[in-house]
Motif scaffolding. Structure first.
Motif, PDB file in Angstrom:
ATOM      1  N   GLY A 264       0.800  -1.216   0.000  1.00 32.90           N
ATOM      2  CA  GLY A 264       0.000   0.000   0.000  1.00 32.90           C
ATOM      3  C   GLY A 264       0.835   1.270   0.000  1.00 32.90           C
ATOM      4  N   ILE A 265       2.027   1.163  -0.551  1.00 28.93           N
ATOM      5  CA  ILE A 265       2.875   2.355  -0.648  1.00 28.93           C
ATOM      6  C   ILE A 265       2.644   3.013  -2.005  1.00 28.93           C
ATOM      7  N   HIS A 266       2.303   4.262  -1.995  1.00 30.46           N
ATOM      8  CA  HIS A 266       2.001   4.934  -3.258  1.00 30.46           C
ATOM      9  C   HIS A 266       3.264   5.353  -4.009  1.00 30.46           C
ATOM     10  N   GLY A 269       4.038   8.949  -4.846  1.00 31.36           N
ATOM     11  CA  GLY A 269       3.767   9.782  -3.674  1.00 31.36           C
ATOM     12  C   GLY A 269       4.681   9.484  -2.501  1.00 31.36           C
ATOM     13  N   GLU A 270       4.770   8.212  -2.140  1.00 29.75           N
ATOM     14  CA  GLU A 270       5.560   7.863  -0.958  1.00 29.75           C
ATOM     15  C   GLU A 270       6.913   7.244  -1.303  1.00 29.75           C
TER      16      GLU A 270
END
Lengths: 344, 344
Positions: A264-266, A269-270
């Motif tokens: 769930g790491i974008h 974005g992340e």
DNA sequence: CTGTTAGCGCTTTCAC
DNA sequence: GTGAAAGCGCTAACAG
């Protein structure tokens, strides 16, 4: 169904085989009339000289061999494409061998080529290969060898590469410019020239930007059977995870994406990801993808051209030349909004 | 540097060349002791039999030829991979030829193989090829031929294909189920077996669902130099544009995406696209992509296996067999939201 | 069990 | 200008 060979042509024309042979090779000592007669019949019967008989006699095979670590990979495929193009233009035939990143296989296959099957070899080293006696044997047998991409300094010959160190520098700097403070380098091998150079570029970029080079930020994911997904999952978890990834090969860039999705790491974005890759379907790709792309087709053409030069008489030019082509950083704009306006 | 050949081995061992030859081929009529002596020296001198001398004598080359229309394409690359794997296991060598979708090139290359260079041929027809005399010549020369993917009914031999018609049906039905009322079929050739079958599946699916099959909804984008981008742009513009695209080849699926982006048409919101494709980097792809993927690697292995069977003694089994593998429809969920939750 | 001989299809001296 | 003969390195038929 009965073979058409020189003897048969000779018989039907009331000539000696040697005369027919000379006529077909357009020898100056054959009369124009005979040449015509021979050529006409040869064409009519669709005569094809037996390639191996000719090779045996002339001690040359009109064939080159290409050896790659894998082929299910756009980079090597495109290189082969370039090589085949040059070879076909020269009337040469291309043998393909896949080493599957396996040293023993590479050595065995090279040794198969020692006795005249191919006039020259174009090779990119398997990731396992460190000991090069098979290649020394090849050179001792007088068979020209050209390296591309994954090369070795231990052997003096033409090496066609890209500017790996510079590319590694630029890729890393790109991540830094995008705001990354903690970049992990994903290596696929501890030995390969490409991987080492890319890493050196990575290191230099960090140093030039005042970022500490930490050993645990270089991750070797080279083993065939390693559970890289799990390894990477661990590396990407927790408080101390990196905010940027530089993948030395396409498969590791892909893997990074998958791990981020699983966690769930974008992206971006992340986590920002950049990787070496030769994807050819840009418009189907996610816009968050940034790649370093090598000019694979040109590498193939350069390597083949160099090989044909080495196979010419003046072997001097094949001595340890280096041909360096430039990779391209391709950034798919991750912020531009897609031009679709929803009708509501 | 001086060649190690049978004669030399024989001389050094005080044996006849024929004895050495028999010892190396582990003939039953040679004493164990002699075999050992021969083997030892052969190993020590790294003896490799001259492949072409052997081929000339045995009338077999230990080599197969693979001919593909292009290689900068995941499908054909994977097929080659499968073929090479089988061939390497059997100790065979693989020659690669690329026809560049060109009939004349295909014919010329095939004719080069008429006289013993390869023991068998695996081929996928170029899109231009309609006249097959070169392949008839190959068969008359007694050289086994296996077709894969793009086959011809005109020649009785093994054909390894996928269930193209069924896939075409399923792909089209998929679009209909997603709500498409007006689906355009993008063809890459008017002759290729694959393209025809896929189109027939498309047609059947429309008919089964009560949708009219309109001629102008089949678009042939086959010419090498055609400005397909412009053609497609026109087809996708205006009130009467389709709401679904079925692309018979990967390049046309890609092109459809690009055209939609250029026109500001949202996929899959305003237009749904499905296409045959063998992309291997699924996680890097846009989620709106749905593909029909052929089991390329298996096709290669099946084709090679069939060829080796045909090259065996009992040629009967090579008579017009058909091997049909199944493609897979891969749908990347276009509605599922990405698991990223923005921290605000 | 091993040696002698011939020949695969071609090119290349060496003759004439 | 053309033919006869040798030989590339190997294997297979025929002796012994």
């Amino acid at each position: 169904m009965d073979q058409v060979n020189l003897k048969r042509l000779a018989r039907e024309l009331n000539l000696a085989p040697s005369t027919v042979s000379r006529a077909l090779s357009d020898s100056y000592e054959i009369s124009a009339e005979t040449k015509e007669r021979v050529l006409a019949l040869a064409q009519q019967l669709n005569y094809q000289p037996h390639p191996y008989a000719r090779s045996l006699r002339k001690r040359s095979s009109n064939t080159i061999a290409v050896m790659v670590p894998e082929i299910a990979n756009n980079f090597f495929t495109l290189v082969i494409n370039g090589i085949e193009e040059i070879a076909q233009a020269k009337g040469y035939h291309v043998l393909i061998y896949i080493t599957h990143e396996n040293h023993a296989k590479e050595a065995a296959l090279v040794r198969h080529l020692l006795n005249g099957r191919a006039d020259g070899v174009i090779l990119s080293l398997s990731s396992q290969t460190q000991e090069l006696s098979h290649l020394h044997e090849l050179r001792e047998a007088g068979i020209p060898l050209i390296f591309f991409d994954r090369v070795s300094e231990e052997i003096d010959t033409v090496k066609v590469t890209t500017n790996d160190q510079e590319s590694g520098y630029l890729a890393t700097r790109h991540l830094i410019e995008k705001g990354c403070k903690d970049i992990i380098y994903l290596a696929s091998s501890a030995h390969l020239s490409t991987d080492q150079l890319r890493w050196q570029g990575y290191k230099a970029a960090l140093e030039d930007n005042g970022i500490e080079v930490r050993e645990e930020r270089t991750l070797l994911l080279g083993e065939e059977n390693g559970s890289h997904f799990e390894t990477l999952k661990k590396a990407f978890s927790g408080k101390t995870r990196p905010d940027g990834v530089f993948a030395s090969v396409e498969s590791l860039a892909t893997l990074s994406y998958e791990v981020c999705e699983a966690l769930g790491i974008h992206i971006p974005g992340e986590m920002k990801v950049i990787g070496f890759s030769n994807l050819r379907t840009a418009s189907l790709l996610k816009p968050s993808l940034t790649t370093i792309t090598q000019p694979a087709f040109e590498i193939g053409k350069e390597a083949a051209t160099a090989l044909f030069q080495s196979m010419g008489k003046n072997k001097a030019i094949s001595k340890d030349r280096r041909i360096v082509l430039s990779s391209t950083l391709i950034e798919r704009d991750s912020t531009a909004s897609f031009p679709y306006k929803k009708k509501d």
